[in-house]
Design a protein around this motif. Structure first.
Motif: not given
Length: 226
Positions: A93-99
């Motif tokens: 869930h990289e994009a979710y976490f990064n945002a």
């Protein structure tokens, strides 16, 4: 604290007091710190374990922490000790976490709140390495049953106070062996699989990150027991 609302807090910290009482206690502690003139040498920090089910509450937690005057919020990714914990990992869930991470960093910077949250998550495998571990050289964890742990990770027991004094354990052969090996090319398997020592990006998948479930207990490995 791992949450900003009582609903999420009670799901994660089962049996914990209502979260409002926790923040009230923090406010009282900070007020006492002010009265006793300890603002320069007594820090109050909050821990937040990063999980899929609570990451959305991190910005709110930061706002609440800033409002009461907490010095810092320290985040770390969930360690996968059991099979049922895998679904809570933010790997995948990289994009979710990064945002959310970037939003949290921006707020903390504007509020003057120190935030330790680590690097962005990336899909590329084996990116990022291990960092030196200094924990065995400066601290230990003592559990209610007297077990002395080298750190907070399950399986890191190095002795028990019913068998030896803390001084004897701290200066004993097992601790010496741990200190000489923890930052070597061949650290104990528990240390090699540690999520806290370096970037999460060194794990190529959730399955790889979960390998710590197969690590040998530190006491067993250091004594050479089979």
């Amino acid at each position: 604290m791992d949450a900003a609302t009582d609903h999420t807090y009670q799901k994660i910290r089962i049996g914990a007091p209502e979260i409002g009482k926790v923040f009230s206690s923090i406010e009282q502690l900070l007020a006492a710190r002010e009265v006793h003139g300890r603002t320069e040498d007594f820090r109050v920090e909050i821990g937040f374990t990063l999980m899929l089910s609570n990451i959305h509450e991190l910005p709110l937690l930061l706002r609440k922490a800033s409002a009461v005057g907490v010095d810092a919020v320290n985040c770390r990714h969930l360690e996968l000790y059991h099979e049922e914990m895998i679904a809570e990992s933010l790997l995948g869930h990289e994009a979710y976490f990064n945002a959310i991470r970037q939003s949290a960093i921006d707020f903390a910077a504007a509020a003057g709140l120190r935030l330790n949250i680590g690097s962005e998550l990336r899909k590329e495998e084996q990116e990022g390495g291990m960092e030196p571990c200094y924990i065995p050289f400066g601290s230990a964890v003592v559990l209610a049953n007297g077990d002395v742990m080298a750190c907070c990770v399950p399986g890191s027991k190095v002795g028990n106070l019913s068998e030896n004094s803390l001084e004897d354990i701290w200066n004993g052969d097992l601790y010496k062996k741990l200190r000489s090996s923890v930052n070597s090319p061949k650290p104990p398997s528990l240390c090699k699989s540690c999520h806290f020592s370096g970037s999460m990006n060194r794990f190529g998948s959730v399955a790889e990150a979960a390998r710590s479930r197969g690590a040998r207990p530190l006491l067993e490995e250091l004594t050479g027991a089979t």
